[in-house]
Design a protein around this motif. Structure first.
Motif, PDB file in Angstrom:
ATOM      1  N   GLY A  24      -1.658  11.739 -13.305  1.00 53.87           N
ATOM      2  CA  GLY A  24      -0.366  12.305 -12.951  1.00 53.87           C
ATOM      3  C   GLY A  24       0.317  11.605 -11.793  1.00 53.87           C
ATOM      4  O   GLY A  24       1.385  12.025 -11.371  1.00 53.87           O
ATOM      5  N   LEU A  25      -0.276  10.547 -11.269  1.00 58.79           N
ATOM      6  CA  LEU A  25       0.327   9.736 -10.210  1.00 58.79           C
ATOM      7  C   LEU A  25       0.827   8.434 -10.817  1.00 58.79           C
ATOM      8  O   LEU A  25       0.266   7.965 -11.798  1.00 58.79           O
ATOM      9  CB  LEU A  25      -0.719   9.326  -9.172  1.00 58.79           C
ATOM     10  N   THR A  26       1.819   7.839 -10.201  1.00 60.55           N
ATOM     11  CA  THR A  26       2.177   6.476 -10.567  1.00 60.55           C
ATOM     12  C   THR A  26       1.481   5.536  -9.590  1.00 60.55           C
ATOM     13  O   THR A  26       1.060   5.949  -8.504  1.00 60.55           O
ATOM     14  CB  THR A  26       3.692   6.247 -10.493  1.00 60.55           C
ATOM     15  N   LEU A  27       1.390   4.293  -9.975  1.00 62.48           N
ATOM     16  CA  LEU A  27       0.803   3.291  -9.097  1.00 62.48           C
ATOM     17  C   LEU A  27       1.609   3.207  -7.797  1.00 62.48           C
ATOM     18  O   LEU A  27       1.044   3.128  -6.703  1.00 62.48           O
ATOM     19  CB  LEU A  27       0.771   1.937  -9.817  1.00 62.48           C
ATOM     20  N   GLU A  28       2.916   3.270  -7.921  1.00 64.27           N
ATOM     21  CA  GLU A  28       3.788   3.187  -6.736  1.00 64.27           C
ATOM     22  C   GLU A  28       3.564   4.381  -5.800  1.00 64.27           C
ATOM     23  O   GLU A  28       3.538   4.214  -4.574  1.00 64.27           O
ATOM     24  CB  GLU A  28       5.255   3.105  -7.173  1.00 64.27           C
ATOM     25  N   GLN A  29       3.413   5.587  -6.341  1.00 61.62           N
ATOM     26  CA  GLN A  29       3.125   6.757  -5.499  1.00 61.62           C
ATOM     27  C   GLN A  29       1.809   6.565  -4.754  1.00 61.62           C
ATOM     28  O   GLN A  29       1.726   6.829  -3.558  1.00 61.62           O
ATOM     29  CB  GLN A  29       3.034   8.023  -6.340  1.00 61.62           C
ATOM     30  N   ALA A  30       0.781   6.116  -5.469  1.00 59.34           N
ATOM     31  CA  ALA A  30      -0.532   5.922  -4.857  1.00 59.34           C
ATOM     32  C   ALA A  30      -0.463   4.880  -3.747  1.00 59.34           C
ATOM     33  O   ALA A  30      -1.038   5.065  -2.666  1.00 59.34           O
ATOM     34  CB  ALA A  30      -1.558   5.518  -5.911  1.00 59.34           C
ATOM     35  N   MET A  31       0.257   3.791  -3.987  1.00 57.54           N
ATOM     36  CA  MET A  31       0.410   2.757  -2.961  1.00 57.54           C
ATOM     37  C   MET A  31       1.131   3.342  -1.738  1.00 57.54           C
ATOM     38  O   MET A  31       0.739   3.089  -0.601  1.00 57.54           O
ATOM     39  CB  MET A  31       1.197   1.568  -3.518  1.00 57.54           C
ATOM     40  N   GLY A  32       2.153   4.137  -1.984  1.00 52.88           N
ATOM     41  CA  GLY A  32       2.883   4.769  -0.882  1.00 52.88           C
ATOM     42  C   GLY A  32       2.009   5.707  -0.065  1.00 52.88           C
ATOM     43  O   GLY A  32       2.076   5.727   1.162  1.00 52.88           O
ATOM     44  N   TYR A  33       1.173   6.493  -0.738  1.00 49.36           N
ATOM     45  CA  TYR A  33       0.263   7.395  -0.025  1.00 49.36           C
ATOM     46  C   TYR A  33      -0.671   6.599   0.885  1.00 49.36           C
ATOM     47  O   TYR A  33      -0.921   6.976   2.029  1.00 49.36           O
ATOM     48  CB  TYR A  33      -0.581   8.217  -1.000  1.00 49.36           C
ATOM     49  N   LEU A  34      -1.203   5.495   0.364  1.00 50.21           N
ATOM     50  CA  LEU A  34      -2.121   4.675   1.157  1.00 50.21           C
ATOM     51  C   LEU A  34      -1.408   4.015   2.331  1.00 50.21           C
ATOM     52  O   LEU A  34      -1.974   3.874   3.416  1.00 50.21           O
ATOM     53  CB  LEU A  34      -2.812   3.639   0.274  1.00 50.21           C
ATOM     54  N   GLU A  35      -0.151   3.634   2.138  1.00 48.41           N
ATOM     55  CA  GLU A  35       0.631   3.088   3.253  1.00 48.41           C
ATOM     56  C   GLU A  35       0.843   4.157   4.319  1.00 48.41           C
ATOM     57  O   GLU A  35       0.742   3.874   5.517  1.00 48.41           O
ATOM     58  CB  GLU A  35       1.973   2.558   2.754  1.00 48.41           C
ATOM     59  N   ASN A  36       1.107   5.386   3.896  1.00 46.65           N
ATOM     60  CA  ASN A  36       1.278   6.487   4.852  1.00 46.65           C
ATOM     61  C   ASN A  36      -0.011   6.801   5.608  1.00 46.65           C
ATOM     62  O   ASN A  36       0.035   7.422   6.670  1.00 46.65           O
ATOM     63  CB  ASN A  36       1.771   7.745   4.145  1.00 46.65           C
ATOM     64  N   LEU A  37      -1.141   6.384   5.064  1.00 49.07           N
ATOM     65  CA  LEU A  37      -2.433   6.611   5.716  1.00 49.07           C
ATOM     66  C   LEU A  37      -2.852   5.411   6.574  1.00 49.07           C
ATOM     67  O   LEU A  37      -3.998   5.307   6.985  1.00 49.07           O
ATOM     68  CB  LEU A  37      -3.507   6.920   4.671  1.00 49.07           C
ATOM     69  N   GLY A  38      -1.903   4.511   6.833  1.00 53.19           N
ATOM     70  CA  GLY A  38      -2.169   3.398   7.738  1.00 53.19           C
ATOM     71  C   GLY A  38      -2.408   2.064   7.089  1.00 53.19           C
ATOM     72  O   GLY A  38      -2.688   1.078   7.773  1.00 53.19           O
ATOM     73  N   GLY A  39      -2.290   1.985   5.765  1.00 53.80           N
ATOM     74  CA  GLY A  39      -2.508   0.720   5.086  1.00 53.80           C
ATOM     75  C   GLY A  39      -1.239  -0.100   4.969  1.00 53.80           C
ATOM     76  O   GLY A  39      -0.133   0.413   5.142  1.00 53.80           O
ATOM     77  N   GLU A  40      -1.408  -1.376   4.678  1.00 52.93           N
ATOM     78  CA  GLU A  40      -0.291  -2.287   4.436  1.00 52.93           C
ATOM     79  C   GLU A  40      -0.542  -2.995   3.118  1.00 52.93           C
ATOM     80  O   GLU A  40      -1.676  -3.323   2.783  1.00 52.93           O
ATOM     81  CB  GLU A  40      -0.183  -3.318   5.554  1.00 52.93           C
ATOM     82  N   ARG A  41       0.537  -3.252   2.381  1.00 46.53           N
ATOM     83  CA  ARG A  41       0.402  -3.936   1.092  1.00 46.53           C
ATOM     84  C   ARG A  41      -0.097  -5.355   1.297  1.00 46.53           C
ATOM     85  O   ARG A  41       0.504  -6.142   2.010  1.00 46.53           O
ATOM     86  CB  ARG A  41       1.726  -3.969   0.350  1.00 46.53           C
ATOM     87  N   ALA A  42      -1.208  -5.661   0.646  1.00 41.52           N
ATOM     88  CA  ALA A  42      -1.755  -7.010   0.657  1.00 41.52           C
ATOM     89  C   ALA A  42      -1.341  -7.749  -0.614  1.00 41.52           C
ATOM     90  O   ALA A  42      -1.295  -8.971  -0.639  1.00 41.52           O
ATOM     91  CB  ALA A  42      -3.275  -6.964   0.778  1.00 41.52           C
ATOM     92  N   SER A  43      -1.048  -6.994  -1.677  1.00 42.51           N
ATOM     93  CA  SER A  43      -0.562  -7.537  -2.954  1.00 42.51           C
ATOM     94  C   SER A  43       0.062  -6.386  -3.732  1.00 42.51           C
ATOM     95  O   SER A  43       0.186  -5.279  -3.205  1.00 42.51           O
ATOM     96  CB  SER A  43      -1.712  -8.176  -3.744  1.00 42.51           C
ATOM     97  N   ASP A  44       0.405  -6.640  -4.984  1.00 42.70           N
ATOM     98  CA  ASP A  44       1.007  -5.588  -5.817  1.00 42.70           C
ATOM     99  C   ASP A  44       0.042  -4.460  -6.138  1.00 42.70           C
ATOM    100  O   ASP A  44       0.464  -3.371  -6.529  1.00 42.70           O
ATOM    101  CB  ASP A  44       1.512  -6.180  -7.138  1.00 42.70           C
ATOM    102  N   THR A  45      -1.256  -4.707  -5.992  1.00 41.07           N
ATOM    103  CA  THR A  45      -2.248  -3.690  -6.335  1.00 41.07           C
ATOM    104  C   THR A  45      -3.322  -3.519  -5.262  1.00 41.07           C
ATOM    105  O   THR A  45      -4.384  -2.973  -5.537  1.00 41.07           O
ATOM    106  CB  THR A  45      -2.935  -4.034  -7.675  1.00 41.07           C
ATOM    107  N   GLU A  46      -3.038  -3.971  -4.056  1.00 43.75           N
ATOM    108  CA  GLU A  46      -4.042  -3.866  -2.999  1.00 43.75           C
ATOM    109  C   GLU A  46      -3.400  -3.461  -1.677  1.00 43.75           C
ATOM    110  O   GLU A  46      -2.345  -3.959  -1.308  1.00 43.75           O
ATOM    111  CB  GLU A  46      -4.764  -5.205  -2.835  1.00 43.75           C
ATOM    112  N   ILE A  47      -4.074  -2.538  -1.007  1.00 35.47           N
ATOM    113  CA  ILE A  47      -3.652  -2.059   0.315  1.00 35.47           C
ATOM    114  C   ILE A  47      -4.793  -2.331   1.278  1.00 35.47           C
ATOM    115  O   ILE A  47      -5.953  -2.051   0.974  1.00 35.47           O
ATOM    116  CB  ILE A  47      -3.366  -0.532   0.295  1.00 35.47           C
ATOM    117  N   ALA A  48      -4.458  -2.850   2.455  1.00 33.05           N
ATOM    118  CA  ALA A  48      -5.469  -3.114   3.483  1.00 33.05           C
ATOM    119  C   ALA A  48      -5.163  -2.267   4.706  1.00 33.05           C
ATOM    120  O   ALA A  48      -4.040  -2.265   5.201  1.00 33.05           O
ATOM    121  CB  ALA A  48      -5.476  -4.595   3.851  1.00 33.05           C
ATOM    122  N   GLY A  49      -6.175  -1.541   5.166  1.00 30.52           N
ATOM    123  CA  GLY A  49      -6.062  -0.753   6.384  1.00 30.52           C
ATOM    124  C   GLY A  49      -7.001  -1.305   7.435  1.00 30.52           C
ATOM    125  O   GLY A  49      -7.636  -2.342   7.240  1.00 30.52           O
TER     126      GLY A  49
END
Length: 99
Positions: A24-49
């Protein structure tokens, strides 16, 4: 929240690896949640905190005979004491997501 176990979970030398799936989530929503938790986009499918990393993928899965939902898989890796609260906070955000 503990009723649904992770797909995979292991700890080795203080490094935690957790894989969970969320419907029920989109990839974009999930990426946004991880960014809100202190991560930064490393690629289109990876977040680094700070001391953690998350790799994401999405696919459509059948729900019943004629309906399909997006299922996002998140594979986290990081220091156990840092990553545990990130995973918990993400799960809370995903639980409240519309869909």
């Amino acid at each position: 929240m503990d009723a649904i176990p992770p797909v995979e979970r292991s700890v080795e030398n203080g490094v935690l690896r957790v894989t969970r799936r969320f419907r029920g989530l989109t990839l974009e929503q999930a990426m946004g949640y991880l960014e809100n938790l202190g991560g930064e986009r490393a690629s289109d499918t990876e977040i680094a905190g700070d001391e953690w990393r998350a790799r994401l993928s999405a696919r459509k899965v059948p729900v019943g005979p004629s309906y399909r939902l997006t299922e996002v898989t998140v594979r986290w890796t990081g220091q156990e004491e840092v990553l545990e609260p990130v995973v918990l906070q993400f799960r809370l955000k995903a639980f409240r997501a519309p869909g």
